[in-house]
Design an enzyme around this catalytic site. Sequence first.
Site, mmCIF file in Angstrom:
data_model
loop_
_atom_site.group_PDB
_atom_site.id
_atom_site.type_symbol
_atom_site.label_atom_id
_atom_site.label_comp_id
_atom_site.label_asym_id
_atom_site.label_seq_id
_atom_site.Cartn_x
_atom_site.Cartn_y
_atom_site.Cartn_z
ATOM 1 N N ASP A 145 0.352 -1.011 0.108
ATOM 2 C CA ASP A 145 0.270 -0.124 0.210
ATOM 3 C C ASP A 145 0.861 1.212 -0.198
ATOM 4 O O ASP A 145 2.287 0.861 -0.045
ATOM 5 C CB ASP A 145 -0.883 0.168 0.965
ATOM 6 C CG ASP A 145 -1.764 0.914 1.201
ATOM 7 O OD1 ASP A 145 -2.416 1.759 -0.028
ATOM 8 O OD2 ASP A 145 -2.751 -0.436 2.282
ATOM 9 N N ASP A 200 -9.785 3.673 -3.783
ATOM 10 C CA ASP A 200 -10.535 2.196 -3.612
ATOM 11 C C ASP A 200 -11.745 2.640 -3.910
ATOM 12 O O ASP A 200 -13.014 2.616 -4.591
ATOM 13 C CB ASP A 200 -10.521 2.003 -1.926
ATOM 14 C CG ASP A 200 -9.405 2.394 -1.595
ATOM 15 O OD1 ASP A 200 -8.393 0.883 -2.283
ATOM 16 O OD2 ASP A 200 -9.455 1.774 0.620
#
Length: 400
Positions: A145, A200
């Site tokens: 991430d 996302d």
Amino acid sequence: MLGLLLGAAACGNSWAQKAEGLADTPPMGWNSWNKFACDIDERLIRETADAMVKQGLKDAGFQYVNIDDCWHGQRDADGNIQPDPKRFPSGIKALADYVHGKGLKLGIYSDAGATTCGGHPGSRGHEYQDALTYARWGIDYVKYDWCDTPGLNAEAAYTTMRDAIAKAGRPMVFSVCEWGMSKPWDWGGQVAHMWRTTPDIYNCFDCEYSPGFSVGLGVLRILDKQANLRKFAGPGRWNDMDMLEVGNGMSEDEDRAHLSIWAMMASPLILGNDLRSMTESTRRILTNPGVIAVNQDKLGVQALRILADGPLEVYAKPLEGGQWALMFLNRSNQALDLRHDWKAHLMNDDLSKRSVDFKKTVYRWSDLWSKKTGDTSGKLEARLAPHSVLMLRLTGPAKP
């Protein structure tokens, strides 16, 4: 002497590349985040692996069981990352052994920053140490991430972790997750097996959700951001449209459309629902062999939009053996009547150097959801429900 030194240097860096052969088709698996966020433990992961086998998902091609954020404990005195002792008391190695015993593979999560998005220890400054730990545990997939990364260069940071994984000696799928902020498609092919192209996903078909720091995009909003990225995708290098929300509350038509879109776009298929309690209709959607076959086609070509007519869009994906997949998408909240004249549209893809003139060639088609069949000698007529798709596989020619 200089030539000798250069040769030695090149040899010394020969390991600095991503593992080959791990993602020749888009990876398929499951990830804990969409449904469970930080509410995870080793029992959930074991039960999910069990369900993946029992529900037929393993047989359908899904193989990775991926632990997302919040598995972390603290680093020990030597800097080695430890799992949370309350959530994962048996340790990650034991969990990997269990998942491998099911014929599946285990994935794990980290972050290029000092802390993860959930505030747990990231890998910054510990890349080689963490990769070696993952290798010792038996990890098969790393999602990496991009939280807490001020001042970092994305390509350099991800390359460092790529090299660390390579040096650790265990092949692992490497998944870049920096939300498309630094155009990872420009450099990701040499660094990772897949890279996120957008913020996302949010569990809706056509919306954008922005509660503050983060942004969540619905299915159609993510699709629209893929338009110019298809040339970057192919075997071993995929545009990742994020984890699937199938089974998390959208309608069945929307779930079928969601999976179809991801399949057509050659995106990794990483499930995000609770496999232990999903309905039979969700299970049937997720294990549709025809749709999965389109996603897993060995050519690895991402679909092209060939027609846009108001809320109706048509996408074409070249397949192995001269075949095609076509998807008719109804973007609107209203049903529409489809009357597609095959002969009025030349299908051409400059990327794959493939084209079809339906005036000259008749193809057989099969509907991958309804199982109906037909051919392109006459018009295609159907009624498309709101937020639904008609997905066809074209084989042929049907006639000389």
